[in-house]
Write an enzyme that holds these catalytic residues in place. Structure first.
Site, PDB file in Angstrom:
ATOM      1  N   LYS A  14       0.841  -1.209   0.000  1.00 37.07           N
ATOM      2  CA  LYS A  14       0.000   0.000   0.000  1.00 37.07           C
ATOM      3  C   LYS A  14       0.868   1.247   0.000  1.00 37.07           C
ATOM      4  O   LYS A  14       0.604   2.213  -0.716  1.00 37.07           O
ATOM      5  CB  LYS A  14      -0.840   0.056   1.282  1.00 37.07           C
ATOM      6  CG  LYS A  14      -2.026  -0.861   1.344  1.00 37.07           C
ATOM      7  CD  LYS A  14      -2.805  -0.526   2.615  1.00 37.07           C
ATOM      8  CE  LYS A  14      -3.899  -1.518   2.895  1.00 37.07           C
ATOM      9  NZ  LYS A  14      -4.608  -1.208   4.155  1.00 37.07           N
ATOM     10  N   ASP A  73      -8.354   1.168   4.537  1.00 33.93           N
ATOM     11  CA  ASP A  73      -8.787  -0.187   4.844  1.00 33.93           C
ATOM     12  C   ASP A  73      -9.410  -0.731   3.572  1.00 33.93           C
ATOM     13  O   ASP A  73     -10.238  -0.072   2.933  1.00 33.93           O
ATOM     14  CB  ASP A  73      -9.785  -0.223   5.999  1.00 33.93           C
ATOM     15  CG  ASP A  73      -9.854  -1.626   6.594  1.00 33.93           C
ATOM     16  OD1 ASP A  73      -8.834  -2.097   7.133  1.00 33.93           O
ATOM     17  OD2 ASP A  73     -10.920  -2.267   6.503  1.00 33.93           O
ATOM     18  N   SER A  74      -8.976  -1.903   3.184  1.00 37.09           N
ATOM     19  CA  SER A  74      -9.402  -2.406   1.888  1.00 37.09           C
ATOM     20  C   SER A  74      -9.648  -3.899   1.956  1.00 37.09           C
ATOM     21  O   SER A  74      -9.323  -4.547   2.949  1.00 37.09           O
ATOM     22  CB  SER A  74      -8.362  -2.047   0.824  1.00 37.09           C
ATOM     23  OG  SER A  74      -7.053  -2.179   1.323  1.00 37.09           O
ATOM     24  N   PHE A 156       1.002  -6.952  -4.614  1.00 30.82           N
ATOM     25  CA  PHE A 156       1.012  -7.531  -3.276  1.00 30.82           C
ATOM     26  C   PHE A 156      -0.339  -8.200  -3.030  1.00 30.82           C
ATOM     27  O   PHE A 156      -1.261  -8.081  -3.834  1.00 30.82           O
ATOM     28  CB  PHE A 156       1.288  -6.452  -2.212  1.00 30.82           C
ATOM     29  CG  PHE A 156       0.200  -5.405  -2.087  1.00 30.82           C
ATOM     30  CD1 PHE A 156       0.134  -4.347  -2.973  1.00 30.82           C
ATOM     31  CD2 PHE A 156      -0.765  -5.487  -1.082  1.00 30.82           C
ATOM     32  CE1 PHE A 156      -0.868  -3.377  -2.862  1.00 30.82           C
ATOM     33  CE2 PHE A 156      -1.764  -4.527  -0.960  1.00 30.82           C
ATOM     34  CZ  PHE A 156      -1.814  -3.475  -1.859  1.00 30.82           C
ATOM     35  N   GLY A 157      -0.435  -8.885  -1.911  1.00 30.35           N
ATOM     36  CA  GLY A 157      -1.712  -9.454  -1.478  1.00 30.35           C
ATOM     37  C   GLY A 157      -2.385 -10.301  -2.555  1.00 30.35           C
ATOM     38  O   GLY A 157      -1.807 -11.262  -3.078  1.00 30.35           O
ATOM     39  N   ASP A 159      -3.188  -9.456  -5.576  1.00 28.25           N
ATOM     40  CA  ASP A 159      -2.969  -8.973  -6.947  1.00 28.25           C
ATOM     41  C   ASP A 159      -2.800 -10.082  -7.995  1.00 28.25           C
ATOM     42  O   ASP A 159      -3.328  -9.953  -9.107  1.00 28.25           O
ATOM     43  CB  ASP A 159      -1.768  -8.023  -6.999  1.00 28.25           C
ATOM     44  CG  ASP A 159      -2.125  -6.612  -6.547  1.00 28.25           C
ATOM     45  OD1 ASP A 159      -3.320  -6.298  -6.458  1.00 28.25           O
ATOM     46  OD2 ASP A 159      -1.193  -5.830  -6.283  1.00 28.25           O
ATOM     47  N   HIS A 184      -9.081   0.363  -7.123  1.00 25.49           N
ATOM     48  CA  HIS A 184      -9.967   0.807  -6.045  1.00 25.49           C
ATOM     49  C   HIS A 184      -9.291   1.876  -5.202  1.00 25.49           C
ATOM     50  O   HIS A 184      -9.911   2.828  -4.759  1.00 25.49           O
ATOM     51  CB  HIS A 184     -10.348  -0.414  -5.183  1.00 25.49           C
ATOM     52  CG  HIS A 184      -9.178  -1.263  -4.783  1.00 25.49           C
ATOM     53  ND1 HIS A 184      -8.292  -1.794  -5.700  1.00 25.49           N
ATOM     54  CD2 HIS A 184      -8.712  -1.657  -3.570  1.00 25.49           C
ATOM     55  CE1 HIS A 184      -7.352  -2.470  -5.073  1.00 25.49           C
ATOM     56  NE2 HIS A 184      -7.585  -2.400  -3.776  1.00 25.49           N
TER      57      HIS A 184
HETATM   58  P1  ITT Z   1      -2.739  -1.868   7.290  1.00 28.83           P
HETATM   59  O1  ITT Z   1      -4.011  -2.134   8.039  1.00 28.83           O
HETATM   60  O2  ITT Z   1      -1.560  -1.665   8.193  1.00 28.83           O
HETATM   61  O3  ITT Z   1      -2.872  -0.793   6.247  1.00 28.83           O
HETATM   62  P2  ITT Z   1      -3.259  -4.481   6.149  1.00 28.83           P
HETATM   63  O4  ITT Z   1      -2.491  -5.327   5.180  1.00 28.83           O
HETATM   64  O5  ITT Z   1      -3.697  -5.114   7.435  1.00 28.83           O
HETATM   65  O6  ITT Z   1      -2.346  -3.200   6.447  1.00 28.83           O
HETATM   66  P3  ITT Z   1      -6.040  -4.104   5.520  1.00 28.83           P
HETATM   67  O7  ITT Z   1      -6.433  -4.308   6.930  1.00 28.83           O
HETATM   68  O8  ITT Z   1      -6.688  -2.991   4.760  1.00 28.83           O
HETATM   69  O9  ITT Z   1      -4.468  -3.839   5.407  1.00 28.83           O
HETATM   70  O10 ITT Z   1      -6.227  -5.488   4.775  1.00 28.83           O
HETATM   71  C1  ITT Z   1      -6.594  -5.567   3.436  1.00 28.83           C
HETATM   72  C2  ITT Z   1      -5.885  -6.735   2.788  1.00 28.83           C
HETATM   73  O11 ITT Z   1      -6.464  -6.869   1.475  1.00 28.83           O
HETATM   74  C3  ITT Z   1      -4.414  -6.438   2.617  1.00 28.83           C
HETATM   75  O12 ITT Z   1      -3.622  -7.188   3.504  1.00 28.83           O
HETATM   76  C4  ITT Z   1      -4.121  -6.806   1.181  1.00 28.83           C
HETATM   77  O13 ITT Z   1      -3.360  -7.951   1.087  1.00 28.83           O
HETATM   78  C5  ITT Z   1      -5.466  -6.975   0.526  1.00 28.83           C
HETATM   79  N1  ITT Z   1      -5.540  -5.908  -0.462  1.00 28.83           N
HETATM   80  C6  ITT Z   1      -6.027  -4.655  -0.302  1.00 28.83           C
HETATM   81  N2  ITT Z   1      -5.809  -3.910  -1.390  1.00 28.83           N
HETATM   82  C7  ITT Z   1      -5.158  -4.718  -2.255  1.00 28.83           C
HETATM   83  C8  ITT Z   1      -4.635  -4.523  -3.535  1.00 28.83           C
HETATM   84  O14 ITT Z   1      -4.679  -3.371  -4.151  1.00 28.83           O
HETATM   85  N3  ITT Z   1      -4.033  -5.557  -4.117  1.00 28.83           N
HETATM   86  C9  ITT Z   1      -3.936  -6.766  -3.507  1.00 28.83           C
HETATM   87  N4  ITT Z   1      -4.379  -7.013  -2.285  1.00 28.83           N
HETATM   88  C10 ITT Z   1      -4.989  -5.999  -1.664  1.00 28.83           C
END
Ligand code: ITT
Length: 197
Positions: A14, A73-74, A156-157, A159, A184
């Site tokens: 992020k 938050d996503s 990441f995540g 993707d 998004h």
């Molecule tokens: P922070 O709360 O510290 O920001 P987090 O990883 O815990 O970090 P979130 O609680 O928002 O963040 O969790 C959302 C998860 O969804 C996050 O770990 C990502 O792996 C995934 N995610 C969100 N946006 C994404 C994206 O653009 N591409 C891929 N995965 C995404």
């Protein structure tokens, strides 16, 4: 000189996206500041983003720093999984899973789901709080589908699993600039910046 915005996120993916997205709006990402971990206990994305922004603002004030804080938050909502992983996206399947394991779990859960039913939506909620305590919100979402196997090395995540509607490359195959066209997060930031003006 543009004002620095401090991001309440421990997620390096992020953070990298925000550095570029904020710059495109003439805004500058401030240095990473450690703050006590927040329990993301709200019922929705906006509520969790607010908790993270408040925690970082508290930390900055304790250090005598007056600045705008921003939190994201996503999550990914997969229709065939009744909206899961949703607000539990970061820990789906258990916090101990690695990201390859978490993605493999999703692919296994969708193994019998036909292509037409593999639709999903990425959601992003942003909350910014300025030093005067004014709050601004931005929401963004992107429709797409979950591919049948991981595709791409970037991002990441989730993707490598997400193919945005009308595109031929997953978010992990796309460049950062290409992801920013449909993401998004970029859409939520656009709404947030509009709300701040
Ligand atoms: P922070 O709360 O510290 O920001 P987090 O990883 O815990 O970090 P979130 O609680 O928002 O963040 O969790 C959302 C998860 O969804 C996050 O770990 C990502 O792996 C995934 N995610 C969100 N946006 C994404 C994206 O653009 N591409 C891929 N995965 C995404």
């Amino acid at each position: 000189m543009s004002e620095k915005i401090f991001l309440a996120s421990t997620n390096a993916g992020k953070r990298a996206e925000f550095a570029a997205l904020l710059a495109a709006h003439g805004l500058e990402l401030g240095p990473a500041i450690e703050y006590p971990e927040v329990e993301e206990s709200a019922a929705d994305y906006l509520g969790n983003a607010a908790l993270k922004a408040e925690a970082l603002q508290h930390e900055l004030r304790s250090r005598g720093i007056a600045a705008i804080v921003l939190a994201d938050d996503s999550g990914l909502e997969i229709d065939a999984l009744a909206g899961a992983p949703g607000i539990r996206s970061a820990r789906y399947g258990g916090a101990e899973l690695s990201w390859p394991q978490r993605r493999a779990l999703i692919l296994a859960e969708l193994a019998r789901v036909p292509d037409a039913s593999r639709t999903a939506t990425f959601h992003c909620a942003l909350v910014a709080i300025d030093d005067a305590g004014n709050r601004y919100r931005g929401l963004g979402e992107t429709r797409g589908c979950i591919v049948r196997g991981e595709r791409g090395e970037g991002g990441f995540g989730y993707d490598p699993l997400f193919l945005p509607e009308g595109q031929s490359r997953t978010y992990a195959e796309a460049s950062a600039a290409e992801k920013a066209i449909t993401s998004h997060r970029a859409r939520a930031l656009q709404a947030l910046v509009a709300a701040m003006h």
